[in-house]
Design an enzyme around this catalytic site. Structure first.
Site, PDB file in Angstrom:
ATOM      1  N   TYR A 187       1.693  -1.382  -7.242  1.00 55.42           N
ATOM      2  CA  TYR A 187       1.506  -0.834  -5.958  1.00 55.42           C
ATOM      3  C   TYR A 187       0.262  -1.388  -5.228  1.00 55.42           C
ATOM      4  CZ  TYR A 187       1.409   2.410  -2.164  1.00 55.42           C
ATOM      5  OH  TYR A 187       1.493   3.445  -0.917  1.00 55.42           O
ATOM      6  N   ARG A 221       3.325  14.015  -5.805  1.00 57.25           N
ATOM      7  CA  ARG A 221       1.946  13.790  -5.297  1.00 57.25           C
ATOM      8  C   ARG A 221       1.350  15.023  -5.134  1.00 57.25           C
ATOM      9  NH1 ARG A 221       2.991   9.604  -0.150  1.00 57.25           N
ATOM     10  NH2 ARG A 221       5.264  10.239  -0.176  1.00 57.25           N
ATOM     11  N   VAL A 222      -0.008  15.208  -4.884  1.00 60.42           N
ATOM     12  CA  VAL A 222      -0.705  16.378  -5.273  1.00 60.42           C
ATOM     13  C   VAL A 222      -0.278  17.384  -4.465  1.00 60.42           C
ATOM     14  CG1 VAL A 222      -2.915  15.727  -3.918  1.00 60.42           C
ATOM     15  CG2 VAL A 222      -3.142  17.453  -5.818  1.00 60.42           C
ATOM     16  N   LYS A 255     -12.801   8.600  -5.961  1.00 57.24           N
ATOM     17  CA  LYS A 255     -13.038   9.259  -4.630  1.00 57.24           C
ATOM     18  C   LYS A 255     -12.520   8.401  -3.578  1.00 57.24           C
ATOM     19  CE  LYS A 255     -17.964   7.627  -5.208  1.00 57.24           C
ATOM     20  NZ  LYS A 255     -19.350   7.975  -4.932  1.00 57.24           N
ATOM     21  N   ARG A 256     -12.077   8.791  -2.611  1.00 59.41           N
ATOM     22  CA  ARG A 256     -11.547   8.097  -1.207  1.00 59.41           C
ATOM     23  C   ARG A 256     -11.645   8.936  -0.180  1.00 59.41           C
ATOM     24  NH1 ARG A 256      -6.276   6.523  -2.384  1.00 59.41           N
ATOM     25  NH2 ARG A 256      -7.048   5.075  -4.046  1.00 59.41           N
TER      26      ARG A 256
HETATM   27  P1  NAD Z   1       8.651   7.335   0.982  1.00 63.65           P
HETATM   28  O1  NAD Z   1       8.875   7.144  -0.340  1.00 63.65           O
HETATM   29  O2  NAD Z   1       8.907   8.723   1.765  1.00 63.65           O
HETATM   30  O3  NAD Z   1       9.245   6.294   2.054  1.00 63.65           O
HETATM   31  C1  NAD Z   1       9.505   5.215   1.784  1.00 63.65           C
HETATM   32  C2  NAD Z   1      11.073   4.743   2.227  1.00 63.65           C
HETATM   33  O4  NAD Z   1      11.184   3.542   1.961  1.00 63.65           O
HETATM   34  C3  NAD Z   1      11.995   5.611   1.574  1.00 63.65           C
HETATM   35  O5  NAD Z   1      12.803   5.626   2.251  1.00 63.65           O
HETATM   36  C4  NAD Z   1      12.757   4.621   0.584  1.00 63.65           C
HETATM   37  O6  NAD Z   1      14.015   4.684   0.281  1.00 63.65           O
HETATM   38  C5  NAD Z   1      12.396   2.972   1.272  1.00 63.65           C
HETATM   39  N1  NAD Z   1      12.522   1.991   0.469  1.00 63.65           N
HETATM   40  C6  NAD Z   1      11.740   1.946  -0.557  1.00 63.65           C
HETATM   41  N2  NAD Z   1      12.068   0.660  -1.201  1.00 63.65           N
HETATM   42  C7  NAD Z   1      12.805   0.206  -0.351  1.00 63.65           C
HETATM   43  C8  NAD Z   1      13.527  -1.076  -0.293  1.00 63.65           C
HETATM   44  N3  NAD Z   1      13.423  -2.046  -1.420  1.00 63.65           N
HETATM   45  N4  NAD Z   1      14.285  -1.376   0.578  1.00 63.65           N
HETATM   46  C9  NAD Z   1      14.649  -0.807   1.632  1.00 63.65           C
HETATM   47  N5  NAD Z   1      14.269   0.528   1.558  1.00 63.65           N
HETATM   48  C10 NAD Z   1      13.132   0.787   0.626  1.00 63.65           C
HETATM   49  O7  NAD Z   1       6.965   7.095   1.455  1.00 63.65           O
HETATM   50  P2  NAD Z   1       6.186   7.359   2.450  1.00 63.65           P
HETATM   51  O8  NAD Z   1       4.953   8.460   2.181  1.00 63.65           O
HETATM   52  O9  NAD Z   1       6.804   7.810   3.776  1.00 63.65           O
HETATM   53  O10 NAD Z   1       5.399   5.977   2.758  1.00 63.65           O
HETATM   54  C11 NAD Z   1       5.700   5.062   3.810  1.00 63.65           C
HETATM   55  C12 NAD Z   1       4.881   3.582   3.946  1.00 63.65           C
HETATM   56  O11 NAD Z   1       3.664   4.181   3.730  1.00 63.65           O
HETATM   57  C13 NAD Z   1       4.951   3.034   2.544  1.00 63.65           C
HETATM   58  O12 NAD Z   1       4.849   1.571   2.667  1.00 63.65           O
HETATM   59  C14 NAD Z   1       3.838   3.724   1.819  1.00 63.65           C
HETATM   60  O13 NAD Z   1       3.227   2.538   0.892  1.00 63.65           O
HETATM   61  C15 NAD Z   1       2.779   3.678   3.063  1.00 63.65           C
HETATM   62  N6  NAD Z   1       1.911   4.761   2.451  1.00 63.65           N
HETATM   63  C16 NAD Z   1       2.045   6.059   2.514  1.00 63.65           C
HETATM   64  C17 NAD Z   1       0.914   6.940   2.075  1.00 63.65           C
HETATM   65  C18 NAD Z   1       1.205   8.477   2.244  1.00 63.65           C
HETATM   66  O14 NAD Z   1       0.474   9.201   1.682  1.00 63.65           O
HETATM   67  N7  NAD Z   1       2.540   8.810   2.439  1.00 63.65           N
HETATM   68  C19 NAD Z   1      -0.302   6.503   1.813  1.00 63.65           C
HETATM   69  C20 NAD Z   1      -0.622   5.142   1.964  1.00 63.65           C
HETATM   70  C21 NAD Z   1       0.556   4.187   2.385  1.00 63.65           C
HETATM   71  N1  UDP Z   2      -3.256  15.326  -8.705  1.00 60.16           N
HETATM   72  C1  UDP Z   2      -3.550  16.649  -9.373  1.00 60.16           C
HETATM   73  N2  UDP Z   2      -2.342  17.291  -9.605  1.00 60.16           N
HETATM   74  C2  UDP Z   2      -1.128  16.748  -9.447  1.00 60.16           C
HETATM   75  C3  UDP Z   2      -0.788  15.572  -8.962  1.00 60.16           C
HETATM   76  C4  UDP Z   2      -2.005  14.856  -8.772  1.00 60.16           C
HETATM   77  O1  UDP Z   2      -4.592  16.810  -9.619  1.00 60.16           O
HETATM   78  O2  UDP Z   2      -0.307  17.709  -9.715  1.00 60.16           O
HETATM   79  C5  UDP Z   2      -4.353  14.445  -8.518  1.00 60.16           C
HETATM   80  C6  UDP Z   2      -4.283  12.771  -9.022  1.00 60.16           C
HETATM   81  O3  UDP Z   2      -4.864  12.897 -10.097  1.00 60.16           O
HETATM   82  C7  UDP Z   2      -5.218  12.308  -8.081  1.00 60.16           C
HETATM   83  C8  UDP Z   2      -5.016  12.780  -6.673  1.00 60.16           C
HETATM   84  O4  UDP Z   2      -4.471  14.177  -6.990  1.00 60.16           O
HETATM   85  O5  UDP Z   2      -6.671  12.254  -8.271  1.00 60.16           O
HETATM   86  C9  UDP Z   2      -4.094  12.489  -5.672  1.00 60.16           C
HETATM   87  O6  UDP Z   2      -2.873  12.047  -6.559  1.00 60.16           O
HETATM   88  P1  UDP Z   2      -1.796  11.649  -5.637  1.00 60.16           P
HETATM   89  O7  UDP Z   2      -0.537  11.267  -6.414  1.00 60.16           O
HETATM   90  O8  UDP Z   2      -1.163  12.552  -4.557  1.00 60.16           O
HETATM   91  O9  UDP Z   2      -2.056  10.412  -4.740  1.00 60.16           O
HETATM   92  P2  UDP Z   2      -3.013   9.206  -5.051  1.00 60.16           P
HETATM   93  O10 UDP Z   2      -3.265   8.955  -6.570  1.00 60.16           O
HETATM   94  O11 UDP Z   2      -1.992   7.943  -4.754  1.00 60.16           O
HETATM   95  O12 UDP Z   2      -4.142   9.131  -4.202  1.00 60.16           O
END
Ligand code: NAD
Ligand code: UDP
Ligand code: UDP
Length: 439
Positions: A253, A294-295, A382-383
């Site tokens: 990723y 996700r958390v 951290k983020r």
């Molecule tokens: P999500 O998983 O809900 O949505 C992703 C969508 O892409 C889904 O509908 C999935 O079916 C589709 N998809 C995956 N692979 C595909 C492929 N090969 N061809 C066509 N469709 C495909 O995720 P989201 O949270 O809505 O994220 C959307 C975008 O935002 C992603 O690119 C993700 O990396 C980015 N993003 C999201 C977050 C977040 O916290 N939600 C954070 C950082 C980046």
């Molecule tokens: N996390 C947690 N409990 C859960 C799922 C995730 O404590 O049930 C923590 C995980 O270890 C990370 C943070 O929450 O430190 C965020 O995780 P998430 O998968 O939501 O997103 P990302 O790691 O991509 O930021």
């Protein structure tokens, strides 16, 4: 009708001409249009027309390069912004927007926009806003993590199309803008098939950039805060190059998105494709997959089901949580603005996972228990985004705090987990999110 035609024929062919074999004098040909204009006060009408038109177009400021105005976005059909989408490298498909001056009050012509991953969590909210604005939207999704239910409320709308397609395969469309979101976002989902994840990020992004290049569309990549890896700089600025493990379990990723950014910039520099890059920080809200690991989704679902909240590690790692309507607002401003980016789009409010668990307890169930579990590999410590660049250049900052946004997500999760429809349906999300943005 017939008599009118006959009459005009007589008028344009004077009797003297019909029978006269005399050649027409050159001065007569030259002065004929002038005499035509002077006859019956036609000249006055022409001059008055020119004056009105000049007044109309000069008095109204150009909107073609104006930054996106959110106040115009709230209404569905009064939005008069027309983005100038340049036609770089076009092969002649009719997708150009001229970028000319548009008189105020005239309805802006809708754009044709592709949202890849539009059936997912973020994508579906974005689609709602674009459709509400009057654009035609084509969702391209392979439904790996997306759901038809997220966009079902647009079925039957002639401005909406849904294509089941994997972006790893080439795709031919004619569009003005491409929001490229297709990619699983939850660690559980993207680690499930890491090779597929990196193919989606690299080959999928390459295909969508190829499409953008062919039709001259503007292209927006949804990158991620994961490009900073386990950051050594805090908060993270866009200038920070990151601290990423290239061979770890999250690399499919993290490195996939980093390569997607590289490709995006190379198409921009090499093929002059108009591009935009957003680095999205953790986002939550209605329509998230309930069991995506996700958390926020885990804690909310666990609290609702009366299960203990699973805190990984010591729970002291931090994240910044952004409500989905804030993100969508930022993505649209970025697309319509003049800056390539990358831009951090996230909420700078920083929480430890234990603090997040407390907010979930306050919101759902004060008696919810906490269970500690071992953490996952390469988990960033951290983020927190530094959003000064987005504030300054996009005029954007998040509006919805965690304590305000979480109840909106809880309402949606409650309905989906328990089938409780008393509080309205999932499709009310748009209304909810739109109003919360402005609150
Ligand atoms: P999500 O998983 O809900 O949505 C992703 C969508 O892409 C889904 O509908 C999935 O079916 C589709 N998809 C995956 N692979 C595909 C492929 N090969 N061809 C066509 N469709 C495909 O995720 P989201 O949270 O809505 O994220 C959307 C975008 O935002 C992603 O690119 C993700 O990396 C980015 N993003 C999201 C977050 C977040 O916290 N939600 C954070 C950082 C980046
Ligand atoms: N996390 C947690 N409990 C859960 C799922 C995730 O404590 O049930 C923590 C995980 O270890 C990370 C943070 O929450 O430190 C965020 O995780 P998430 O998968 O939501 O997103 P990302 O790691 O991509 O930021
Ligand atoms: N591509 C696509 N749709 C298009 C144009 C291109 O899917 O409308 C794909 C194409 O199949 C290729 C990729 O985008 O794999 C990159 O295209 P580009 O034209 O930039 O490179 P080339 O085809 O010359 O390798």
């Amino acid at each position: 009708m017939g008599s009118e035609l006959t009459y005009r024929g007589h008028e344009s062919q004077p009797v003297t001409d019909s029978y006269s074999p005399k050649p027409i004098k050159p001065w007569f040909l030259v002065t004929r249009p002038i005499r035509y204009l002077l006859r019956e006060q036609r000249l006055v009408f022409v001059l008055v027309g020119i004056a009105i038109a000049s007044l109309f177009f000069t008095a109204i400021p150009s909107s073609s390069h104006a930054p996106y105005d959110p106040s115009q976005m709230s209404g569905t059909d009064t939005f008069s912004y027309v983005p100038a989408v340049s036609h770089v490298g076009s092969s002649g498909f009719g997708s150009v927007r001229s970028g000319g001056k548009v008189p105020l009050g005239l309805k802006r012509k809708g754009l044709r926009i592709v949202v890849t991953g539009g059936a997912g969590f973020v994508g579906s909210h974005l689609v709602d806003r674009l459709i509400a604005r009057g654009d035609s939207v084509i969702v391209v999704d392979n439904f790996f993590t997306g759901r038809k239910e997220n966009v079902m409320h647009h079925f039957g709308n002639p401005n909406f199309e849904l294509i089941r397609h994997d972006v790893v395969e080439p795709l031919l469309l004619e569009v003005d803008q491409i929001y490229h979101l297709a990619c699983p976002a939850s660690p559980v989902h993207y680690k499930f098939n890491p090779v597929k994840t990196i193919k989606t990020n690299v080959v999928g992004t390459l295909n969508m950039l190829g499409l953008a290049k062919r039709v001259g569309a503007r292209f927006l990549l949804t990158s991620t805060s994961e490009v900073y890896g386990d950051p050594l700089q805090h908060p993270q600025k866009e200038t920070y190059w990151g601290n990423v493990n290239p061979i770890g379990v999250r690399s499919c990723y993290d490195e996939g998105k980093r390569t997607a950014e590289t490709l995006t910039m190379d198409y921009h520099r090499g093929a002059e494709v108009e591009v935009r890059i957003a680095r999205i920080f953790n986002t939550y809200g209605p329509r998230m997959c309930i069991d995506d690991g996700r958390v926020v989704s885990n804690f909310v679902a666990q609290a609702l089901r009366k299960e203990p909240l699973t805190v990984y590690g010591d729970g002291k790692q931090t994240r910044s949580f952004q409500y989905v309507s804030d993100l969508v607002e930022g993505l649209m401003r970025l697309m319509e603005g003049e800056h390539v980016g990358p831009f951090n789009l996230g909420n700078p409010g920083e929480f430890t996972m234990l603090e997040l668990a407390e907010v979930v307890q306050e919101t759902i169930d004060p008696n919810a228990k906490i269970e500690f579990k071992s953490n996952t590999e390469d988990d960033p410590h951290k983020r927190k985004p530094d959003i000064s660049k987005a504030k300054e250049l996009l005029g954007w900052e998040p509006k919805v705090s965690l304590r305000k946004g979480l109840p909106l997500m809880v309402k949606d999760f409650r309905q989906r987990i328990f089938g409780d429809h008393k509080e309205g349906s999932a499709s009310t999300t748009t209304t909810t999110t739109t109003s919360s943005t402005s609150s």
